[in-house]
Design an enzyme around this catalytic site. Sequence first.
Site, PDB file in Angstrom:
ATOM      1  N   SER A  77      77.117 -32.576  16.420  1.00 37.08           N
ATOM      2  CA  SER A  77      77.706 -31.415  17.167  1.00 37.08           C
ATOM      3  C   SER A  77      78.514 -30.835  16.368  1.00 37.08           C
ATOM      4  O   SER A  77      79.060 -29.564  16.750  1.00 37.08           O
ATOM      5  CB  SER A  77      78.425 -32.234  18.397  1.00 37.08           C
ATOM      6  OG  SER A  77      79.622 -32.925  17.853  1.00 37.08           O
ATOM      7  N   SER A  88      76.062 -29.422  21.599  1.00 36.51           N
ATOM      8  CA  SER A  88      77.309 -29.941  21.704  1.00 36.51           C
ATOM      9  C   SER A  88      77.795 -30.157  22.920  1.00 36.51           C
ATOM     10  O   SER A  88      77.740 -29.508  23.596  1.00 36.51           O
ATOM     11  CB  SER A  88      78.421 -29.242  20.887  1.00 36.51           C
ATOM     12  OG  SER A  88      79.754 -29.852  21.059  1.00 36.51           O
TER      13      SER A  88
END
Length: 321
Positions: free
Chosen positions: A128, A286
């Site tokens: 992420s 993310s």
Amino acid sequence: MSSLTAVLYGALIVYLGGWFMGYWMGNFALLLFILTLVTMVYWLAERLRFRPAREAAAAQLEAQAASRRAELAKMGIEKVDGDVAEARRKVLAQPWWLDWTAGLFPVIVAVFLLRSFLFEPFKIPSGSMIPTLLVGDLILVNKFHYGIRLPVVNTKVVSNNDPARGDVIVFRYPVDPRVDYIKRVVGLPGDEVSYLNKRLTINGQPVPVSQLPDFYDEDSLRYQQQFSEKLGQQDHRILIDKDRPAFIPGNHAFPNSSACRYSAEGVSCKVPEGHYFVMGDNRDNSQDSRYWGFVPDQNIVGKAFFVWMNFGNLSRVGRFH
């Protein structure tokens, strides 16, 4: 005491084994705190009771040996068998259960203090934060930059700096505080943060971005658009996947969710007091504040600032923004 120590070590092995096998979620901070307390009790018992008792026994042994030699000397016997020094060494030696508890206390307390109040290591578990941080990066987290917090309970007792836009922070995941997350601070308390059509706007002002050469992701074996973005005083890189939709799907029922407005273009949120809006640099890969909400100040662990090792790529070692 040896039996009690064996039971304690057995419980520790079971706990670590279950944690490793995934039967339950471990809490390293709590475990280290308990180990510090237990070994401190043994260390104090060794200093105040067990070692003085062994020293008294050794002194008594030497006194008895000296008395025996004096009596034999009166009878004209000068040569006496027996190694008093070896017997004294054995009497003074720590038993195994003290060696593996009281003997470890200085090391454990040093690790506990260092990890609780200065620096804590953290391993990047996901992508992420690519391209800033890669999977497998081992980083250091500054525990005192945002203030001093009590270990385990994470309660702030001394204030220092406040998180700034652009800081990379480690925090306790609001959905499950047993898990640590790492993201970049985007919105501060009171900010109006919008992420619409993959453009970030704060308080009505678009965040400056400039396009960079595409980034090749070795995990997905594909190129992604890469940009330089400026939050606060430092530039950092972000990735945008042009094939992913701007809308963030999922359940948005989180604390203070009424402060956010969702549409097909993305999300806009008014950050509540005492909270922060965070996002990953790998914007389309993310799960962050767009999905599960704001990070309370009491969940913040510290500021991430340094990659101290990546066993697959030693060139990763160094500071990052």
